[in-house]
Design an enzyme around this catalytic site. Structure first.
Site, PDB file in Angstrom:
ATOM      1  N   HIS A  70      -3.885  -3.948   6.088  1.00 17.63           N
ATOM      2  CA  HIS A  70      -5.019  -4.255   6.980  1.00 17.63           C
ATOM      3  C   HIS A  70      -6.299  -3.535   6.539  1.00 17.63           C
ATOM      4  CE1 HIS A  70      -3.294  -0.847   9.777  1.00 17.63           C
ATOM      5  NE2 HIS A  70      -4.127  -0.328   8.902  1.00 17.63           N
ATOM      6  N   HIS A 129      -7.631   3.302  14.594  1.00 15.95           N
ATOM      7  CA  HIS A 129      -8.362   4.190  13.681  1.00 15.95           C
ATOM      8  C   HIS A 129      -9.457   4.933  14.457  1.00 15.95           C
ATOM      9  CE1 HIS A 129      -6.485   1.083  11.179  1.00 15.95           C
ATOM     10  NE2 HIS A 129      -6.474   1.983  10.212  1.00 15.95           N
ATOM     11  N   HIS A 158      -1.901   4.198  -0.767  1.00 18.02           N
ATOM     12  CA  HIS A 158      -3.308   4.550  -0.881  1.00 18.02           C
ATOM     13  C   HIS A 158      -3.558   5.939  -0.315  1.00 18.02           C
ATOM     14  CE1 HIS A 158      -3.073   2.907   3.197  1.00 18.02           C
ATOM     15  NE2 HIS A 158      -4.315   3.234   3.468  1.00 18.02           N
ATOM     16  N   GLU A 195       1.571   4.693   6.696  1.00 20.99           N
ATOM     17  CA  GLU A 195       1.420   3.507   7.545  1.00 20.99           C
ATOM     18  C   GLU A 195       2.575   2.524   7.380  1.00 20.99           C
ATOM     19  OE1 GLU A 195      -3.494   3.231   7.703  1.00 20.99           O
ATOM     20  OE2 GLU A 195      -2.335   1.771   6.547  1.00 20.99           O
TER      21      GLU A 195
END
Length: 290
Positions: free
Chosen positions: A12, A59, A197, A244
């Site tokens: 996402h 977030h 990441h 995540e």
């Protein structure tokens, strides 16, 4: 009774949403990524569910360091698109399904999962980017998402975060909850976030293609074994934000083969692409087999 027909897994990345909003999807940098979702968009049109339960992480928009729920289930009738600092994304608001969401909350809590119940919140790119990837561009005034969406926000930002095993078990509980709902609904469950990441520090920009693809292999073939991977391996191999990926295990745990004498789900589509804003993008569609 309601049933889960399929699960969808996708990154996402916020820059993906920006690329769509700014009409950059055909630029050489972005075109290969969006081409990887061409099959998925057509598939969703042909296999439109009645409800999507979408697992994502907030977030720091709906929640902050003042309040950090581990698992937060949205039970509202609708959700506005969050302003993440540069205005809300120009996409439709998200319509919920309060009846099914409330039933899931009741059932899952009775299975000893302590959920936070959210009756009002805005949803950020963690939820809207997957919808955009799977549904295509939407006019916020004229269009709407294809069906109601139940948000399930998971804390993968501030430690301690839930283990892969806890997430897989939550998926199992969600499957039982949905299958006990007394209405014939076709439900899809989506797991979002990842893949490898890291956004800061000496390893910023880390991408581990080998580990990512091994994760996809295990997610398909051996989700129980995958759920036993400790947090430290996610951080070491997939970067600080790679954690995540535990959210994908919630969606996978809700599939029919987990705990049941049923075949593995059918892999309808698999896609992996690097880079997308210094991030690896992974995508799967799995279908329950009769």
């Amino acid at each position: 009774m309601a049933h889960i027909s399929a699960s969808v897994y996708t990154s996402h990345v916020p820059a993906i949403g920006a690329a769509m909003d700014l009409s950059k999807t055909r630029e050489p940098y972005w075109q290969p990524l969006f081409a990887g979702y061409d099959f998925s968009r057509q598939w969703l049109k042909e296999n439109r569910p009645d409800v999507i339960l979408l697992v994502y992480n907030d977030h720091a928009t709906a929640f902050s360091l003042d309040m950090i729920p581990t698992f937060a289930l949205g039970t509202a009738a609708e959700y506005q698109v969050a302003d993440e600092g540069w205005g809300p994304r120009p996409v439709p608001k998200v319509i919920g399904h309060p009846e099914l969401a409330s039933h899931i909350a009741q059932s899952v809590i009775q299975q000893d999962f302590d959920l936070t119940i959210i009756n009002k919140m805005d949803v950020d790119h963690g939820l809207t980017v997957p919808l955009s990837l799977m549904c295509g561009e939407k006019d916020p005034v004229k269009d709407a998402w294809p069906c109601p969406v139940i948000p399930l926000a998971v804390n993968v930002v501030q430690y301690p975060v839930p283990s892969g095993q806890r997430c897989l078990n939550l998926g199992r509980a969600i499957r039982k909850a949905i299958e006990s709902y007394d209405e014939n609904l076709n439900v899809q469950i989506w797991g979002t976030g990842g893949m490898s990441h890291q956004l800061q520090g000496a390893r910023a920009g880390l991408i581990n293609k080998e580990w990512d693809n091994r994760f996809l292999d295990l997610l398909i073939e051996n989700p129980v074994g995958l759920s036993e991977i400790p947090h430290i391996e996610y951080v070491r191999e997939a970067g600080s934000e790679g954690i995540e990926l535990v959210m994908w295990l919630i969606a996978r745990g809700a599939m029919a083969d987990v705990d049941c004498a049923k075949p593995l789900p059918k892999v309808l589509h698999r896609f992996y692409h690097v880079p997308a804003s210094n991030t690896a993008v992974g995508h799967l569609i799995l279908q329950n087999q009769a």
